[in-house]
Scaffold this active site. Structure first.
Site, short mmCIF file in Angstrom:
data_model
loop_
_atom_site.label_atom_id
_atom_site.label_comp_id
_atom_site.label_asym_id
_atom_site.label_seq_id
_atom_site.Cartn_x
_atom_site.Cartn_y
_atom_site.Cartn_z
N HIS A 16 39.96 30.07 31.25
CA HIS A 16 38.83 29.46 31.88
C HIS A 16 38.44 28.04 31.38
O HIS A 16 38.21 27.30 32.17
CB HIS A 16 37.44 30.53 30.98
CG HIS A 16 37.40 31.72 31.52
ND1 HIS A 16 37.26 32.87 30.52
CD2 HIS A 16 37.30 32.24 32.87
CE1 HIS A 16 37.17 33.98 31.24
NE2 HIS A 16 37.22 33.50 32.46
N LYS A 40 27.15 46.15 33.56
CA LYS A 40 28.22 46.32 32.71
C LYS A 40 27.91 46.21 31.32
O LYS A 40 26.77 45.79 30.82
CB LYS A 40 28.78 44.70 32.97
CG LYS A 40 29.90 44.81 34.21
CD LYS A 40 30.85 43.67 34.13
CE LYS A 40 31.66 43.60 35.32
NZ LYS A 40 32.63 42.29 35.20
N ARG A 89 44.52 32.93 40.09
CA ARG A 89 45.51 33.09 39.35
C ARG A 89 46.75 33.71 40.16
O ARG A 89 47.81 33.35 40.14
CB ARG A 89 45.14 34.40 38.13
CG ARG A 89 44.48 33.88 36.98
CD ARG A 89 44.01 35.08 36.36
NE ARG A 89 43.16 35.82 37.07
CZ ARG A 89 42.28 36.85 36.51
NH1 ARG A 89 42.15 37.12 35.25
NH2 ARG A 89 41.51 37.63 37.31
N SER A 127 39.86 38.28 30.59
CA SER A 127 39.18 38.56 29.36
C SER A 127 39.55 40.04 29.10
O SER A 127 39.67 40.19 27.95
CB SER A 127 37.63 38.43 29.73
OG SER A 127 37.36 37.24 29.99
O1 PNS Z 1 34.07 36.46 35.57
P1 PNS Z 1 33.95 37.14 36.86
O2 PNS Z 1 33.41 38.77 36.60
O3 PNS Z 1 35.18 37.50 37.81
O4 PNS Z 1 32.78 36.58 37.63
C1 PNS Z 1 32.37 37.14 39.16
C2 PNS Z 1 30.83 36.54 39.33
C3 PNS Z 1 30.16 36.23 38.31
C4 PNS Z 1 31.26 34.92 39.81
C5 PNS Z 1 30.29 37.13 40.86
O5 PNS Z 1 30.33 38.45 40.25
C6 PNS Z 1 29.16 36.88 41.20
O6 PNS Z 1 29.12 35.62 41.61
N1 PNS Z 1 27.93 37.73 40.78
C7 PNS Z 1 26.46 37.37 41.32
C8 PNS Z 1 26.08 37.98 42.41
C9 PNS Z 1 26.57 37.22 43.77
O7 PNS Z 1 26.36 36.16 43.98
N2 PNS Z 1 27.67 37.91 44.40
C10 PNS Z 1 28.35 37.08 45.44
C11 PNS Z 1 28.11 37.73 46.76
S1 PNS Z 1 29.12 38.79 47.03
#
Ligand code: PNS
Length: 162
Positions: A16, A40, A89, A127
């Site tokens: 990150h 979560k 990745r 993570s």
């Molecule tokens: O670190 P992560 O868990 O891979 O991050 C995922 C994240 C937070 C970027 C994604 O789940 C997100 O944007 N969630 C908020 C809801 C949203 O806007 N979803 C995208 C439309 S499908």
């Protein structure tokens, strides 16, 4: 350009941090935004995660750390951002990331997703991997910033005798 780097960051890893650092070279401002996700059960609270990220990025003066709930694009628009930053990745990330990028584009067309290829040395890192290694007594010193490693070792103290 203001970019949002959204994620769970439970906890922030060196992968990150690599994306954030490289993002600061492309964008005027990078807002690292921790998602408040009621679905979560995290290892660290939102406040702890934000503090860990603040500490890890304290040398980067164009980085801000915040939290949000709901849609990332809604938060991005609220903050005046025009880009979302995401790391890729491997091919395994691609399908989900592309789906999110397309969905986000249909929601607010003006916000672009910028993908950065994760540096090779961190291409295996997540993570979840960090937590798994620490949980079973392995060293994570090469995977996360030092202060984060200490926080994680404390969580799994019985597996890491002093
Ligand atoms: O670190 P992560 O868990 O891979 O991050 C995922 C994240 C937070 C970027 C994604 O789940 C997100 O944007 N969630 C908020 C809801 C949203 O806007 N979803 C995208 C439309 S499908």
């Amino acid at each position: 350009m203001i970019a949002i780097y959204p994620g769970s960051f439970d906890p922030i890893t060196l992968g990150h941090l690599d994306i954030i650092t490289r993002g600061t070279r492309l964008c005027d401002r990078v807002i690292v935004a921790v998602l408040r996700n009621p679905n979560k059960v995290p290892l660290f609270t939102i406040q702890q995660r934000m503090e860990q990220i603040r500490h890890a990025t304290r040398h980067l003066d164009t980085v801000e750390v915040d939290s949000f709930e709901g849609l990332t694009v809604t938060y991005a628009q609220l903050r005046g951002a025009t880009a979302l930053l995401r790391g890729l990745r491997a091919v395994s990330d691609f399908e989900m990331e592309l789906q999110m990028a397309h969905t986000n584009k249909t929601l607010i067309d003006q916000i672009e997703t910028i993908f950065l290829a994760t540096s090779n040395e961190y291409s295996f890192l997540s993570s979840s991997v960090v937590k798994e290694v620490a949980k079973f007594g392995g060293s994570i010193d090469h995977l996360v910033p030092q202060h984060v490693a200490l926080d994680i070792y404390k969580c799994y103290a019985k597996n890491h005798p002093a």
